[in-house]
Design a protein around this motif. Structure first.
Motif, PDB file in Angstrom:
ATOM      1  N   UNK A   2     -12.916  36.606 -13.983  1.00 12.28           N
ATOM      2  CA  UNK A   2     -11.563  36.130 -13.688  1.00 12.28           C
ATOM      3  C   UNK A   2     -10.807  35.840 -14.980  1.00 12.28           C
ATOM      4  N   UNK A   3      -9.582  36.274 -15.046  1.00 14.96           N
ATOM      5  CA  UNK A   3      -8.772  36.118 -16.244  1.00 14.96           C
ATOM      6  C   UNK A   3      -7.930  34.850 -16.150  1.00 14.96           C
ATOM      7  N   UNK A   4      -8.485  33.725 -16.546  1.00 13.51           N
ATOM      8  CA  UNK A   4      -7.747  32.466 -16.517  1.00 13.51           C
ATOM      9  C   UNK A   4      -6.980  32.348 -17.829  1.00 13.51           C
ATOM     10  N   UNK A   5      -5.808  32.954 -17.806  1.00 12.89           N
ATOM     11  CA  UNK A   5      -4.960  32.990 -18.996  1.00 12.89           C
ATOM     12  C   UNK A   5      -3.714  32.149 -18.746  1.00 12.89           C
ATOM     13  N   UNK A   6      -2.868  32.050 -19.743  1.00 13.56           N
ATOM     14  CA  UNK A   6      -1.610  31.323 -19.595  1.00 13.56           C
ATOM     15  C   UNK A   6      -0.738  31.907 -18.475  1.00 13.56           C
ATOM     16  N   UNK A   7      -0.564  33.233 -18.389  1.00 12.00           N
ATOM     17  CA  UNK A   7       0.232  33.764 -17.273  1.00 12.00           C
ATOM     18  C   UNK A   7      -0.369  33.423 -15.906  1.00 12.00           C
ATOM     19  N   UNK A   8      -1.693  33.423 -15.813  1.00 10.49           N
ATOM     20  CA  UNK A   8      -2.342  33.064 -14.552  1.00 10.49           C
ATOM     21  C   UNK A   8      -2.065  31.609 -14.209  1.00 10.49           C
ATOM     22  N   UNK A   9      -2.158  30.741 -15.198  1.00 14.00           N
ATOM     23  CA  UNK A   9      -1.885  29.314 -14.966  1.00 14.00           C
ATOM     24  C   UNK A   9      -0.429  29.104 -14.562  1.00 14.00           C
ATOM     25  N   UNK A  10       0.481  29.807 -15.208  1.00 12.99           N
ATOM     26  CA  UNK A  10       1.904  29.684 -14.865  1.00 12.99           C
ATOM     27  C   UNK A  10       2.143  30.180 -13.443  1.00 12.99           C
ATOM     28  N   UNK A  11       1.494  31.273 -13.059  1.00 14.57           N
ATOM     29  CA  UNK A  11       1.639  31.804 -11.710  1.00 14.57           C
ATOM     30  C   UNK A  11       1.206  30.779 -10.668  1.00 14.57           C
ATOM     31  N   UNK A  12       0.018  30.195 -10.852  1.00 13.15           N
ATOM     32  CA  UNK A  12      -0.470  29.239  -9.864  1.00 13.15           C
ATOM     33  C   UNK A  12       0.344  27.944  -9.866  1.00 13.15           C
ATOM     34  N   UNK A  13       0.836  27.528 -11.010  1.00 15.70           N
ATOM     35  CA  UNK A  13       1.705  26.345 -11.061  1.00 15.70           C
ATOM     36  C   UNK A  13       3.021  26.626 -10.335  1.00 15.70           C
ATOM     37  N   UNK A  14       3.585  27.813 -10.544  1.00 15.82           N
ATOM     38  CA  UNK A  14       4.828  28.183  -9.860  1.00 15.82           C
ATOM     39  C   UNK A  14       4.607  28.287  -8.357  1.00 15.82           C
ATOM     40  N   UNK A  15       3.468  28.820  -7.955  1.00 13.62           N
ATOM     41  CA  UNK A  15       3.156  28.916  -6.531  1.00 13.62           C
ATOM     42  C   UNK A  15       3.012  27.531  -5.908  1.00 13.62           C
ATOM     43  N   UNK A  16       2.344  26.619  -6.600  1.00 12.25           N
ATOM     44  CA  UNK A  16       2.198  25.248  -6.101  1.00 12.25           C
ATOM     45  C   UNK A  16       3.554  24.553  -5.995  1.00 12.25           C
ATOM     46  N   UNK A  17       4.411  24.737  -6.994  1.00 12.34           N
ATOM     47  CA  UNK A  17       5.759  24.152  -6.945  1.00 12.34           C
ATOM     48  C   UNK A  17       6.578  24.745  -5.811  1.00 12.34           C
ATOM     49  N   UNK A  18       6.436  26.041  -5.593  1.00 15.29           N
ATOM     50  CA  UNK A  18       7.153  26.695  -4.502  1.00 15.29           C
ATOM     51  C   UNK A  18       6.717  26.138  -3.155  1.00 15.29           C
ATOM     52  N   UNK A  19       5.409  26.011  -2.959  1.00 15.41           N
ATOM     53  CA  UNK A  19       4.909  25.484  -1.692  1.00 15.41           C
ATOM     54  C   UNK A  19       5.313  24.027  -1.492  1.00 15.41           C
ATOM     55  N   UNK A  20       5.304  23.243  -2.561  1.00 15.79           N
ATOM     56  CA  UNK A  20       5.735  21.845  -2.450  1.00 15.79           C
ATOM     57  C   UNK A  20       7.218  21.768  -2.099  1.00 15.79           C
ATOM     58  N   UNK A  21       8.021  22.612  -2.734  1.00 13.09           N
ATOM     59  CA  UNK A  21       9.452  22.636  -2.435  1.00 13.09           C
ATOM     60  C   UNK A  21       9.710  23.088  -1.004  1.00 13.09           C
ATOM     61  N   UNK A  22       8.983  24.104  -0.565  1.00  9.57           N
ATOM     62  CA  UNK A  22       9.148  24.586   0.813  1.00  9.57           C
ATOM     63  C   UNK A  22       8.756  23.504   1.820  1.00  9.57           C
ATOM     64  N   UNK A  23       7.703  22.756   1.526  1.00  8.70           N
ATOM     65  CA  UNK A  23       7.289  21.666   2.412  1.00  8.70           C
ATOM     66  C   UNK A  23       8.355  20.581   2.451  1.00  8.70           C
ATOM     67  N   UNK A  24       8.891  20.218   1.299  1.00  9.06           N
ATOM     68  CA  UNK A  24       9.948  19.209   1.239  1.00  9.06           C
ATOM     69  C   UNK A  24      11.189  19.678   2.004  1.00  9.06           C
TER      70      UNK A  24
END
Length: 109
Positions: free
Chosen positions: A7-29
């Protein structure tokens, strides 16, 4: 731990998952604060925010897979940070295209 060594746990991967988490939190709100109503867009079927998010994530995955297949992940630039520098992958262009596509999906579908 060796089973996930590929698994490539790189900066782009971390940014992707952080953006996905923020998106889901915003959608829930948004769902809790502003109850959603179905909307009919260019697909001519009723869709909700969740439907449009799902469609945009699928389209982003397809864009990235096609990009990797046709263009590859070669570096397009190098930033002079650190001893060796940081190379910028061409996948960032695919990510930009995916963001624009997601915005269009949320506005029109």
């Amino acid at each position: 731990m060796e089973s996930i060594a590929w698994m490539a746990w790189t900066l782009p991967t971390a940014i992707f998952f952080a953006a996905l988490a923020c998106t889901l939190a915003t959608m829930t709100w948004l769902a809790a604060t502003y109850p959603e109503t179905e909307r009919v867009g260019i697909l001519r079927i009723p869709t909700t925010r969740g439907d449009r998010l799902f469609i945009s994530l699928i389209v982003a995955a397809v864009i990235h897979l096609v990009w990797i297949g046709l263009v590859g992940t070669n570096p397009i630039a190098s930033l002079p940070i650190g001893e060796e520098g940081i190379e910028i992958s061409s996948l960032w262009l695919a990510s930009g295209i995916s963001l624009v596509t997601a915005a269009l999906i949320f506005r029109t579908v």
